[in-house]
Design an enzyme around this catalytic site. Structure first.
Site, PDB file in Angstrom:
ATOM      1  N   SER A 135      -4.221   1.213   2.340  1.00 32.53           N
ATOM      2  CA  SER A 135      -3.310   0.099   2.064  1.00 32.53           C
ATOM      3  C   SER A 135      -2.426   0.684   0.997  1.00 32.53           C
ATOM      4  CB  SER A 135      -4.136  -1.033   1.817  1.00 32.53           C
ATOM      5  OG  SER A 135      -3.425  -2.031   1.337  1.00 32.53           O
ATOM      6  N   TYR A 148      -9.984  -5.719  -3.118  1.00 28.45           N
ATOM      7  CA  TYR A 148      -9.233  -4.953  -2.145  1.00 28.45           C
ATOM      8  C   TYR A 148      -8.565  -3.892  -2.565  1.00 28.45           C
ATOM      9  CZ  TYR A 148      -6.933  -4.130   2.602  1.00 28.45           C
ATOM     10  OH  TYR A 148      -6.449  -3.599   3.620  1.00 28.45           O
ATOM     11  N   LYS A 152      -9.573   0.174  -1.786  1.00 34.05           N
ATOM     12  CA  LYS A 152      -8.531   1.132  -1.082  1.00 34.05           C
ATOM     13  C   LYS A 152      -7.905   2.169  -1.875  1.00 34.05           C
ATOM     14  CE  LYS A 152      -8.587  -0.754   2.870  1.00 34.05           C
ATOM     15  NZ  LYS A 152      -8.962  -0.054   4.344  1.00 34.05           N
TER      16      LYS A 152
END
Length: 243
Positions: A135, A148, A152
């Site tokens: 991402s 998150y 990532k």
């Protein structure tokens, strides 16, 4: 240059929805033979018919289940690590359990699947390709995305280590790093202009990605056309991370 994937068997995790579903469909269009992992048995059954794919219901956070899934795995030429979760909280509200769940799926499970796929390719003498779906959150701080972003970023670090260790075995490893990608879930999540417009303003191309625009770079990295590309983290973000 050959962008086709005929006679190449690719395993895709998280294939029953979102970006993973579009990746599976795009790879099938390019001639790949597919093995699909997911947890929705009904959706897997539909994809088995639609894409003439081999499917298996696997919870990739269960290491024993992943290992068992490879016992009768047909010979692989590639892996797309696409299964992942997102739990969004502000820093002052984040819970340890949420962080553990994010890391367990996005990092640990992806590493286990990559390990098993690499072992499988090496045992069968295949020089394959692994693509991790990361991402833009790995490359830029985003409010409310502590877990998150961390997961990532860890996936990108994993990509580089896998590249280093598996390269001598002829296995290439890369990541793609998309911006907001307009899956049906994302379209609902980003429908509010107050949330959507500031993000769009930060993307030089002024729009979000379509799932197809993520799937095709994945296909490229799996293909012979990318035969000298390994260890790359490819932004598919309309320029978001150029700031």
């Amino acid at each position: 240059m050959n962008f086709e994937l005929h006679n190449r068997r690719i395993l895709v995790t998280g294939a029953t929805s979102g970006i993973g579903l579009d990746i599976a469909r795009s790879l099938a269009e390019l001639g790949a033979e597919l093995v699909l992992f997911g947890r929705n048995r009904d959706q897997l059954a539909e994809l088995e018919q639609e894409l003439e794919a081999r499917t298996q219901a696997v919870d990739i956070t269960d290491e024993a289940a992943v290992v068992a899934a490879f016992v009768e795995m047909p010979v692989l030429d590639g892996l797309v690590n696409c299964a992942g979760i997102s739990i969004l909280d502000d820093v002052l509200d984040i819970q340890a359990n949420d962080l553990e769940n994010i890391m367990a799926t996005n990092v640990t499970a992806s590493a286990v699947v990559a390990r098993e796929a690499a072992r499988h390719m090496i045992a069968h003498g295949r020089q394959g390709s692994i693509v991790n779906v990361s991402s833009q959150a790995a490359m830029a701080a985003l409010p409310g995305h502590l877990g998150y972003c961390a997961s990532k970023a860890a996936m990108d670090a994993m990509t580089r280590v896998l590249c280093l260790e598996l390269g001598p075995k002829g296995i290439r490893v890369n990541s793609v790093n998309p911006t907001v990608t307009l899956t049906p879930m994302a379209e609902r999540a980003w429908a509010d202009p107050a949330k959507r417009d500031p993000m769009l303003a930060a993307i030089p191309l002024g729009r979000f990605a379509t799932p197809r625009e993520v799937a095709l770079p994945v296909a490229f990295l799996l293909s012979p056309a990318a035969s000298m590309i390994s260890g790359a983290c490819l932004p598919v973000d309309g320029g978001f991370t150029c700031h």
